[in-house]
Structure formats: C-alpha cells, structure tokens
Enzyme design. Structure first.
Site, PDB file in Angstrom:
ATOM      1  N   ASP A 221      57.103  37.632  46.922  1.00 40.74           N
ATOM      2  CA  ASP A 221      55.927  37.819  45.942  1.00 40.74           C
ATOM      3  C   ASP A 221      54.829  36.827  46.024  1.00 40.74           C
ATOM      4  OD1 ASP A 221      54.557  38.934  43.754  1.00 40.74           O
ATOM      5  OD2 ASP A 221      56.188  38.989  42.078  1.00 40.74           O
ATOM      6  N   ILE A 222      53.897  37.084  46.823  1.00 40.70           N
ATOM      7  CA  ILE A 222      52.951  36.044  47.160  1.00 40.70           C
ATOM      8  C   ILE A 222      51.585  36.583  46.686  1.00 40.70           C
ATOM      9  CG2 ILE A 222      54.311  35.388  48.999  1.00 40.70           C
ATOM     10  CD1 ILE A 222      52.177  36.865  50.893  1.00 40.70           C
ATOM     11  N   LYS A 223      51.332  37.732  46.497  1.00 39.57           N
ATOM     12  CA  LYS A 223      50.001  38.440  46.027  1.00 39.57           C
ATOM     13  C   LYS A 223      48.746  37.756  46.785  1.00 39.57           C
ATOM     14  CE  LYS A 223      51.744  39.394  41.431  1.00 39.57           C
ATOM     15  NZ  LYS A 223      53.120  38.877  41.344  1.00 39.57           N
ATOM     16  N   ARG A 224      48.735  37.460  48.112  1.00 36.86           N
ATOM     17  CA  ARG A 224      47.614  37.022  48.719  1.00 36.86           C
ATOM     18  C   ARG A 224      46.781  38.129  49.110  1.00 36.86           C
ATOM     19  NH1 ARG A 224      50.261  33.254  47.379  1.00 36.86           N
ATOM     20  NH2 ARG A 224      51.124  31.342  48.717  1.00 36.86           N
TER      21      ARG A 224
ATOM     22  N   ASP B  80      48.094  35.098  39.332  1.00 43.65           N
ATOM     23  CA  ASP B  80      49.449  35.973  38.767  1.00 43.65           C
ATOM     24  C   ASP B  80      49.188  35.916  37.405  1.00 43.65           C
ATOM     25  OD1 ASP B  80      52.065  36.856  38.506  1.00 43.65           O
ATOM     26  OD2 ASP B  80      52.109  36.342  40.802  1.00 43.65           O
TER      27      ASP B  80
END
Lengths: 313, 313
Positions: B105-108, A110
């Site tokens: 909001d994890i953006k995995r 991020d």
C-alpha cells in the site's frame, strides 16, 4: 540568538528571505538518474546509490551560492530501497548544511494515522515537541497529493505549522493527461484543478506569516501560462511551486503572473535542463551545472523585471 | 514445473486461485503502530523498527493459513526512514515465503521517469528483463493515486504487465473528505470517483487474464454500499480492493455487490480490527489475531452465501 525561535520560524518567511538574499527564484530539482550522470561520477562510485549521492552533493555544491532552494525527488532514491533512502537523507542534510532550503518531492497522501506517519516522518511531530527519531530526514517542505481531500492533508498541515515547515499541494500538473482528472469541467464551468486551488487557498488561510504567504502552497505548471494570472488571483496568499520549465516545455517568459510585484510568491523548478547540460570544451560537470542554473535564474529575473516586477536585493 | 511461467503468471489469476485455495476473501492490512503493539513484542525488541518487524512477522505467521493476501502499509515503515524500509522489505519477504500474496500500500504516482522509478522499484523492470537491484522489494501488487491521469500510472501498468503484477488505483476512499474532490459532481451528474472508475476500467481492458479480471484494479470503499452494485456494473473486469471495514465503520453485509456470483472479483481489507483485537483470558496475541481474522473471513463468506454468491473450494 534564540535557537528555539530560529528553529520554528515559518517556512514562507524563510523562503522569502532566501529569495532576496540570493536574488533568485530558481529551485533546482534533484532528479538523479544513474544512466544520465557524468561518467566521472559513475566511475568513481562503488554502487548506484553512492553515485546518486555523489552527484547530488556535487550539484548542491555547485548551486548553493546561486539559488535559495533545491527539490530532491524521493522516487529516484526509493527505487533503490533502504540504501536509496539513506542516500536521500544525506543529500538533504548536505543541502541544509550549505544553507539551502529543501523541498522533498514526495507527493504522498493517505488518511488518518497513515497520513500522520508520513507527516511525522518528513516534517516532524504534530505537536512540535521533539520526539526521538522524528523526522527521519531534515527537509523544509514536502509536496502532497490532494485526492483524499483535507483528511489526507491535515496531518501534514499540522506538522508544518508545529515545526515551521511548508506543504505544497498538487493542483495542476504539466503532463498531457492532466486533462483526464484535473481538467474535468464542473457545472460552474471551472475545472477540478481550479477547484482544488480554491480549497488550497482556504486550507492555508490561517497559516499566513509576515511574508504575506501561507505554509500551504500549490504546485502549478509552467505549461499553461494562460491560467497563471487567474491562479494567482484565486489564491493570493498561496506560494507556488512551478515545475515544467525546460525539458517539459514551459517557457519562463510566460509565467511571470505567478509572481507578485515584489518578485515573491513563487519559485520555478528546473531539473533535467540544469542537471544534465551540454558541457563546453574542458568544462567540469559542476561548472556546466552552475552555468545552466545561473542562466535560468538570470533569465527568470530578466523576464520578471520586464513584466514590471521587482527583483534585486 | 516451468519456473519462468510461474514467475510471470498474471496477478489476477494468482489471486483468484489463492481465494479458492483458502476459501477466503479477506486481506489483512499490516499497519503496525508502535504504541499499539502487544507489550511482549515491544519489550523484546531493541528498536522501533525491530518491534514493527517482529509484530508483522507474527501476524503473517498467524494468518498465513487463513487468508490469501496481506497489505503492508509502507507509511508506517517509511516513518523510520531507511531502517524502516529495510523492515518493510523483510516483512514482504516473509509474507511471500509463507505463500501469501502481498499488496504494497504505497499510493504513489508521478510522471515520466519519476513514475518509472517508482514502478521499477516496486514491480520490477518495465521490460520484464531481469535487472540487478530491481525491484528492491518483492510484492505482487501496489496501490497508486490517479491525480495525474494515465501518464502518472502508465509505467506501473507496464511494469505490472511485464512482471505479472497488479495495480490498484484509488477510486473512492472511505474518509469523510472524499466529497471535496472525489465527490464533485460533473455535468453528466456522475461524480469524479465514478468517472475515475470508468477510466480504470478502460485502462485495464487489455490486461484481463483467464480469471476474467484485469491486472488494473480499483480501491473502492466499504463505507458507501449503496454504490457497490453500480461500481461493479461500471467496471465488470476490474478487481476491487475494499478497505473501510471495522474501525472505519464499513459493514460486511453491505458490500456483497462488489463480488461476482462465484465470490470472486474483490478482496476486503481489514487492518486495525484484526491487528489489535481484544484478547481473551490467557490468549496469546497471535491467537487473538488469528481469531479476529477468522471471524471476518467467515462472516464475509456467510454474507456472500446469503446473497446467493458461491464460496467454498
């Protein structure tokens, strides 16, 4: 013995020493899936997370004398929320206690202070000055995702440098759809993955220690052996983490180019084929895992020797 | 009222209705950093995670009547390990209880069964059949990373479809180093980000509901307004999540092209500028947050109206 110094010894040197000490370049991936665990483990556990933990502790016990490093995959724990992360922490702690290095497979990234939160949480404070509660789990390295570019990785690099840890950046993955993004051709005819590998080599330039390798590594696949030599040449100081062997179809004999002449510079990860092996009559699940790990580790050394690369203590 | 149906109503329709009901297109990002929390919150809390939780519950209370959706950032919780994830779960629960939609909001992303573990953990079982312990947290949508290509996202799409949830794929980010990877030019002269947006539009094609939008969305920045219209044209059925306004330098008046003529199709996220506003003399921290959120929400409606786009109930 100088504790301070031991604590902050750089990750590449620690990994290189562990590879020599165990004479093994195998990383055992800890991907515990409840439905695949041995029946006796599931029966004895009172919860899913308890079963995951018991299984991983058993695997660690089985392979600790055999391999230098394990790679717990956080997704299989995170699936169970806070209780899962508590089990993850205990698994990492047990691996460290048994003298194994731990690569936490988190694939995070991020930007800005968000990225810093991940970096501090897994690798410790960016300054290297102890801070209460950081990191929340003891690991030696993490995997990260490059999509943000260097802004999305810098805090990981900073925390790694400060705390003697490592960072493996995803470069090329072993799944078929790698082509959709990583495989896009650029005008200079190289693809996105090779371009990212060039960036990774740059990012790691100042982090090379006495092992000859940087704390900035790359995740590269066992499934495209034709490119292994090109990748090694493109990033000569970048340690590689090579998944994709076994269940994912990669073949050990085709990835020797990732290693240098001294049999250093890479570790090969195997997860499913080690964790869930066929058991022989009367064999315990841990013995079967030990046998599977020993087989992969020995085979890897054999193909390296055959390729003229040194192994042995 | 048919509970079954309510539970599995598609995410895009639920978001569109919430936007109309609140007459707001603002998403409040919950990025709680201990050192920035109001003193009174820190003083009353017995631990860092308790402070994070209290702060977020206060923010939720302050903005619940004003905005349709909040976006808790898991990194700020995960930094504290299991205790942090427990707080994250409570924050999401409180937001849902107050009638807010929640984008985690994890953006995995990862591949195969690893990706499935993330998808099930955050969005629920892939089949839509209830399974004990899944998901571990109640959210309406997640953010994901496209580096693996479709293999690394398919389980998220499957779980979203089965459970009426949404998935926002990172396309272009608001940080300077977006250029290093997302900004690479391809031979056809479009860049990687625009190519990924094309893929996202394809992936979402079958997931369009009565709102006219798909459950497969895209994260696109407020910091490159010159491209907003092109992106909307390239992906007419893709809902956008637009961060980068406020502290990150984006300007509300320049992102109206992300919205359709009915003022739908996007939500704009603001985190720091809403969470940590200047307080007026005697103003409570929650009142200051309400005021900051109201200002952004109203300004956004005003610029949309000025651009000939409809707002209002």
């Amino acid at each position: 013995m100088n504790k301070e110094k031991t604590r902050t010894e750089a990750f590449p040197a620690r990994l290189a020493k562990a590879i020599v000490a165990k004479d093994s370049r195998l990383c055992v991936g800890l991907d515990p899936r409840l439905e695949r665990l041995p029946e006796e483990v599931r029966e004895q556990a009172e919860s899913a997370t308890e079963a995951l933990k018991r299984f991983c502790l058993g695997v660690i016990e089985a392979v600790a004398d055999l391999v230098p490093v394990v790679k717990p995959q956080v997704a299989y724990f995170e699936r169970y929320g806070p209780e899962g992360l508590a089990a993850f922490r205990e698994v990492c702690k047990a691996a460290k206690a048994q003298g194994l290095l731990v690569i936490a497979d988190i694939k995070r990234s991020d930007i800005g202070s968000t990225c810093q939160a991940y970096a501090e949480g897994y690798l410790g404070p960016l300054s290297g000055q102890p801070e209460p509660g950081l990191p929340w789990v003891r690991v030696d390295a993490v995997t990260v995702n490059p999509y943000f570019g260097s802004d999305g990785l810098a805090p990981f690099f900073e925390a790694a440098e400060a705390n003697g840890k490592g960072v493996y950046v995803l470069v090329k993955t072993s799944n078929p759809s790698w082509l959709e993004l990583q495989g896009l051709s650029l005008p200079n005819l190289e693809n996105v993955a090779m371009h990212v590998l060039g960036l990774v080599a740059q990012w790691g330039r100042k982090g090379v220690d006495e092992s000859g390798y940087s704390y900035v590594g790359a995740v590269v696949p066992a499934t495209h052996p034709d490119e292994a030599g090109e990748m090694r040449a493109r990033a000569p100081r970048t340690p590689f983490l090579v998944p994709g062997v076994g269940a994912q179809g990669g073949n050990l004999s085709e990835i020797t180019s990732y290693f240098d002449v001294e049999g250093q510079g890479a570790v090969v990860n195997v997860s499913r084929s080690v964790l869930y092996p066929e058991r022989e009559e009367g064999e315990s699940w841990q013995a079967a895992i030990w046998r599977a790990a020993a087989r992969f580790s020995d085979e890897l050394n054999a193909v390296l020797l055959a390729a003229g690369k040194q192994t042995g203590r």
